[in-house]
Design an enzyme around this catalytic site. Structure first.
Site, short mmCIF file in Angstrom:
data_model
loop_
_atom_site.label_atom_id
_atom_site.label_comp_id
_atom_site.label_asym_id
_atom_site.label_seq_id
_atom_site.Cartn_x
_atom_site.Cartn_y
_atom_site.Cartn_z
N GLY A 19 16.45 8.78 -5.21
CA GLY A 19 15.58 10.02 -5.90
C GLY A 19 15.50 9.75 -7.07
CG ASN A 21 10.46 7.99 -10.08
OD1 ASN A 21 10.39 7.67 -10.93
ND2 ASN A 21 11.22 6.65 -9.19
NE ARG A 98 10.66 4.98 7.52
CZ ARG A 98 11.98 3.87 8.97
NH1 ARG A 98 10.67 3.19 8.84
NH2 ARG A 98 11.73 4.08 9.20
CG LEU A 100 2.36 7.26 4.24
CD1 LEU A 100 2.24 8.61 2.98
CD2 LEU A 100 3.51 8.08 4.97
CG HIS A 116 4.58 -0.89 -6.37
ND1 HIS A 116 5.43 -0.80 -4.97
CD2 HIS A 116 4.45 -1.84 -6.80
CE1 HIS A 116 5.81 -2.12 -5.53
NE2 HIS A 116 5.29 -3.01 -5.72
CD GLU A 149 -5.31 3.46 7.77
OE1 GLU A 149 -4.87 3.82 8.96
OE2 GLU A 149 -6.33 3.74 6.90
N GLY A 150 -2.56 0.41 3.16
CA GLY A 150 -2.07 -0.49 2.70
C GLY A 150 -0.81 -0.27 1.77
CG ASP A 152 2.51 -0.92 -2.90
OD1 ASP A 152 3.02 0.49 -2.67
OD2 ASP A 152 4.01 -2.11 -2.50
CD GLU A 181 9.96 3.29 -11.18
OE1 GLU A 181 9.84 3.86 -10.75
OE2 GLU A 181 10.47 1.93 -10.84
C1 GAR Z 1 11.45 2.89 -7.80
O1 GAR Z 1 11.17 2.17 -8.40
C2 GAR Z 1 10.10 3.11 -7.02
O2 GAR Z 1 9.37 2.72 -7.54
C3 GAR Z 1 10.22 1.96 -5.96
O3 GAR Z 1 11.24 2.34 -5.36
C4 GAR Z 1 12.28 2.75 -6.50
C5 GAR Z 1 12.92 4.87 -6.31
O4 GAR Z 1 13.42 4.76 -6.70
N1 GAR Z 1 9.12 2.32 -5.42
C6 GAR Z 1 8.52 1.49 -4.53
O5 GAR Z 1 8.77 -0.18 -4.41
C7 GAR Z 1 7.24 1.45 -3.78
N2 GAR Z 1 7.28 0.60 -3.19
P1 GAR Z 1 14.32 6.25 -6.50
O6 GAR Z 1 14.47 6.93 -5.57
O7 GAR Z 1 15.30 6.00 -7.84
O8 GAR Z 1 13.41 7.27 -7.61
#
Ligand code: GAR
Length: 209
Positions: A19, A21, A98, A100, A116, A149-150, A152, A181
């Site tokens: 978490g 982000n 996951r 959606l 992403h 639905e895909g 990314d 990010e």
């Molecule tokens: C982040 O790097 C995010 O971009 C990635 O998971 C990580 C979560 O980090 N998401 C994906 O790969 C989705 N396809 P965080 O829990 O520290 O925010």
């Protein structure tokens, strides 16, 4: 002025893991850099560190586990109910691992965004940083996009470019991308909440600001 214009936009975050982000969104909101407030966290993982972050900031949280539902479709509906109770203006996937389905996406149509860790459409899915290293790209980055639905695949709102260094390993590259990010996420949330984007098929048109 009607009440929708007076009140702060309501953001619900979906997260599966540590978490950071999510934390960046909370910090931006608390310091007045975000034009919305985080009104809830929904996680599919009862052990997600994101839940503790929510607790620390007094943000209501709900866990919706896949194993509690007999089918993917019912899980989607469970998620939809969990998110719906917060009446969100925007749903933000911040490390939510996951896919959606239609039942969820139809409810929050065009109001679900995801981050992403690659320059989409390159390196979709899991381990995007590892994929970039193995491919040998000189630059990678991160992308915020509307969710479909895909995996990314949704229309792109914003991207940041990050260089790949010769001695990078997955962790060092991931850390460099993560810094971008966090700020891209806040910037894109503000742009969407300000109504400064319009979708035209696959393209996201930006205006104003
Ligand atoms: C982040 O790097 C995010 O971009 C990635 O998971 C990580 C979560 O980090 N998401 C994906 O790969 C989705 N396809 P965080 O829990 O520290 O925010």
């Amino acid at each position: 002025m009607n009440s929708a214009l007076r009140r702060k936009s309501r953001i619900v975050v979906l997260a599966s893991g540590r978490g950071t982000n999510f934390q960046a969104i909370i910090d931006a909101s608390e310091s007045g850099r975000l034009s919305g407030e985080v009104v809830g966290l929904v996680s599919d993982n009862p052990n997600a560190a994101a839940l503790e972050r929510a607790r620390c900031h007094g943000i209501p949280q709900v866990v919706v586990e896949r194993k509690s539902y007999p089918s993917k479709r019912e899980f989607d509906c469970g998620l939809r109910e969990a998110v719906r109770q917060f009446s969100p203006d925007l749903v933000v996937l911040a490390g939510f691992m996951r896919l959606l389905g239609r039942d969820f996406l139809d409810e929050f149509s065009e109001r679900v965004i995801n981050i992403h860790p690659s320059l989409l459409p390159a390196f979709r899915g899991l381990d995007a940083q590892k994929q970039a290293l193995e491919y040998g790209v000189r630059y990678t980055g991160c992308t915020v996009h509307f969710v479909d639905e895909g995996t990314d695949t949704g229309p792109i709102i914003g991207q940041r470019v990050v260089p790949v260094m010769p001695d990078d390993i997955e962790d060092t590259l991931a850390a460099r991308i993560l810094v971008e990010e966090h700020s891209l996420m806040v910037e894109c949330i503000n742009t969407v909440l300000a109504g400064r984007v319009r979708r035209d098929g696959r393209k996201v048109i930006m205006y104003g600001g």
